[in-house]
Design an enzyme around this catalytic site. Sequence first.
Site, PDB file in Angstrom:
ATOM      1  N   CYS A 290      26.025  43.252 -13.283  1.00 27.26           N
ATOM      2  CA  CYS A 290      26.393  44.022 -12.334  1.00 27.26           C
ATOM      3  C   CYS A 290      25.790  45.403 -12.664  1.00 27.26           C
ATOM      4  O   CYS A 290      25.924  46.057 -14.005  1.00 27.26           O
ATOM      5  CB  CYS A 290      28.213  44.327 -12.767  1.00 27.26           C
ATOM      6  SG  CYS A 290      28.691  45.488 -11.405  1.00 27.26           S
ATOM      7  N   VAL A 291      24.887  45.958 -11.972  1.00 26.36           N
ATOM      8  CA  VAL A 291      24.200  47.063 -11.982  1.00 26.36           C
ATOM      9  C   VAL A 291      25.088  48.186 -12.150  1.00 26.36           C
ATOM     10  O   VAL A 291      24.809  49.193 -12.194  1.00 26.36           O
ATOM     11  CB  VAL A 291      23.138  47.337 -10.941  1.00 26.36           C
ATOM     12  CG1 VAL A 291      22.086  46.071 -10.988  1.00 26.36           C
ATOM     13  CG2 VAL A 291      23.711  47.226  -9.403  1.00 26.36           C
TER      14      VAL A 291
END
Length: 219
Positions: free
Chosen positions: A36-37
């Site tokens: 997850c950025v």
Amino acid sequence: MEFPVKHCRTCNIWRPPRAHHCRLCDNCVETHDHHCVWLNNCVGKRNYRYFFTFVSSATFLSLYLIGASLAQLIVYMNNENISFSKSINHFRVSLALIILGVFAFLYPAALMGYHIFLMARGETTREFMNSHKFTKAERYRPFDQVSFWKNILAVLCRPRTPSYYQFKKAYGNGDQRLGLHRDQRPRLDSRGLEMDAVKPTSAGFQGPVALRGESQGEP
């Protein structure tokens, strides 16, 4: 069905089933879903339920913001017996919050629906994306519990396993907590030790013995 187990050359371990190496975290993650950025962290076996709770709470919070702001406009309109446009003119911030809530609702709602779909199928994001490499007849879900609810309960209600990284534990040989990042590691030949170039034993002629005399100008 047979489920392959691969060896990670970076972590030097045999990966458990559904584990994959994340090039950003530079670690193998068990039941790896995705990196997850927004969280700057991988979503895997130990934190998937918390990631889903975060996405769901953001969705419901957006709905609450829209409903509360809209209710304020409607209640004021009925109490003052005025039009809805006049109520908006009096509470302009409420209108701005409604617009903000609509935009804030779209992305987490889509993400929550997508992960409900994945949990119901007994798959992770990585497994679902990789399955499209094959035809529908060749796609298998080895961790499917058959039932919709069993698949969801198997993800959200499973016990949280201990962490592989014990940060207060004394350092041991092979401990990855203090390891070098992959960018700082010495670059080795990816072909392996067996395919390394053989260094010459001397500076002279290295060809076949039958040709050694010709190289030295002998007849």
